[in-house]
Design a protein around this motif. Structure first.
Motif, PDB file in Angstrom:
ATOM      1  N   GLU A 146       0.855  -1.188   0.000  1.00  0.00           N
ATOM      2  CA  GLU A 146       0.000   0.000   0.000  1.00  0.00           C
ATOM      3  C   GLU A 146       0.892   1.239   0.000  1.00  0.00           C
ATOM      4  O   GLU A 146       1.727   1.385   0.884  1.00  0.00           O
ATOM      5  N   GLU A 178      -5.683  14.460   0.488  1.00  0.00           N
ATOM      6  CA  GLU A 178      -5.904  14.383  -0.958  1.00  0.00           C
ATOM      7  C   GLU A 178      -4.703  13.756  -1.654  1.00  0.00           C
ATOM      8  O   GLU A 178      -4.852  12.960  -2.580  1.00  0.00           O
ATOM      9  N   MET A 181      -4.854  10.002  -1.327  1.00  0.00           N
ATOM     10  CA  MET A 181      -5.837   9.401  -2.237  1.00  0.00           C
ATOM     11  C   MET A 181      -5.307   9.361  -3.670  1.00  0.00           C
ATOM     12  O   MET A 181      -5.481   8.367  -4.385  1.00  0.00           O
ATOM     13  N   ARG A 182      -4.652  10.432  -4.104  1.00  0.00           N
ATOM     14  CA  ARG A 182      -4.121  10.480  -5.462  1.00  0.00           C
ATOM     15  C   ARG A 182      -2.992   9.478  -5.655  1.00  0.00           C
ATOM     16  O   ARG A 182      -2.821   8.901  -6.720  1.00  0.00           O
ATOM     17  N   ARG A 184      -2.777   6.565  -4.258  1.00  0.00           N
ATOM     18  CA  ARG A 184      -3.374   5.240  -4.432  1.00  0.00           C
ATOM     19  C   ARG A 184      -3.853   5.020  -5.870  1.00  0.00           C
ATOM     20  O   ARG A 184      -3.924   3.883  -6.344  1.00  0.00           O
ATOM     21  N   LYS A 185      -4.217   6.103  -6.561  1.00  0.00           N
ATOM     22  CA  LYS A 185      -4.774   5.987  -7.908  1.00  0.00           C
ATOM     23  C   LYS A 185      -3.714   5.986  -9.007  1.00  0.00           C
ATOM     24  O   LYS A 185      -4.038   5.815 -10.185  1.00  0.00           O
ATOM     25  N   SER A 187      -0.825   4.760 -11.523  1.00  0.00           N
ATOM     26  CA  SER A 187      -0.573   3.479 -12.186  1.00  0.00           C
ATOM     27  C   SER A 187       0.583   2.767 -11.485  1.00  0.00           C
ATOM     28  O   SER A 187       1.428   3.420 -10.859  1.00  0.00           O
ATOM     29  N   LYS A 191       3.842   4.469  -9.545  1.00  0.00           N
ATOM     30  CA  LYS A 191       4.071   4.196  -8.128  1.00  0.00           C
ATOM     31  C   LYS A 191       5.490   3.690  -7.897  1.00  0.00           C
ATOM     32  O   LYS A 191       6.159   4.079  -6.948  1.00  0.00           O
TER      33      LYS A 191
END
Length: 226
Positions: A146, A178, A181-182, A184-185, A187, A191
């Protein structure tokens, strides 16, 4: 090696009287010809300290019990104080921080520069002691399933995740959730390349971000967050 060193062991508890603060925030004590650098201790305090490492001329320890606290000791405002590798003076009242820094400067001038008779002027106080930093760099943990980001702990290995940093500008704190959250989104490829996230308050008074990635010069285009 001195008799004092030979008689000590890692994990041993000693009672020490703290004389001053060293550059970096550790308390300094002297006992039987040895110098002790004690984490989480303040000048004037009597503490029980646990030995962490033993060198030829000095010992590093950490305060495990404050027997006689300094009148300048305060409750830290940050939940991560003591583990995060950032702030080192939050347990010291602000007026004590100013005087400690003045004394540290005098010590450096005398010990390293040879200016033993030079007196440092009083440290100039900041108009605000919290939420003053307008530029923060978050490190992203490597190898974690994660995505996580935050600051490096005192051990220089552990990542301290943060939801708020008391010394960061309030506009930076407002966008941390924020950013998470971004992240986690992103690709999987982005990452893997992501190393650091820089957030700063720009000239227009808005928080802006830059994403530093490995294998490529520069940063991802900055985005206005708030």
């Amino acid at each position: 090696m001195s008799v004092a060193v030979l008689s000590m062991r890692i994990g041993q508890i000693l009672e020490l009287k703290i004389d001053s603060l060293a550059y970096g925030g550790e308390g300094v004590a002297r006992r039987r010809g040895m110098v002790y650098f004690v984490a989480d201790a303040l000048a004037g305090e009597r503490v029980e300290a646990r030995i962490r490492s033993i060198q030829k001329k000095f010992v590093r320890a950490e305060a495990v019990k404050i027997l006689e606290p300094s009148f300048l000791r305060r409750q830290p405002v940050c939940r991560h104080f003591g583990t995060c590798g950032g702030c080192v003076f939050q347990h010291l009242a602000y007026e004590g921080q100013l005087e400690a820094k003045r004394k540290m400067l005098e010590d450096l001038l005398g010990r390293l520069g040879g200016f033993k008779e030079m007196a440092a002027e009083n440290t100039v106080a900041s108009p605000q002691s919290r939420n003053y930093r307008n530029h923060i760099t978050f490190l992203r943990s490597e190898g974690a399933r994660e995505p996580r980001f935050g600051f490096v702990a005192k051990d220089n290995r552990t990542l301290i995740e943060v939801v708020e940093c008391p010394i960061a500008d309030a506009r930076i704190n407002a966008v941390i959730s924020e950013l998470r959250m971004r992240l986690r989104k992103l690709s999987p490829a982005r990452k893997d390349r992501l190393k650091n996230i820089i957030v700063r308050v720009g000239t227009e008074g808005k928080a802006e971000e830059g994403w530093i990635q490995t294998g490529r010069a520069g940063i991802f285009p900055e985005k206005i967050l708030t």
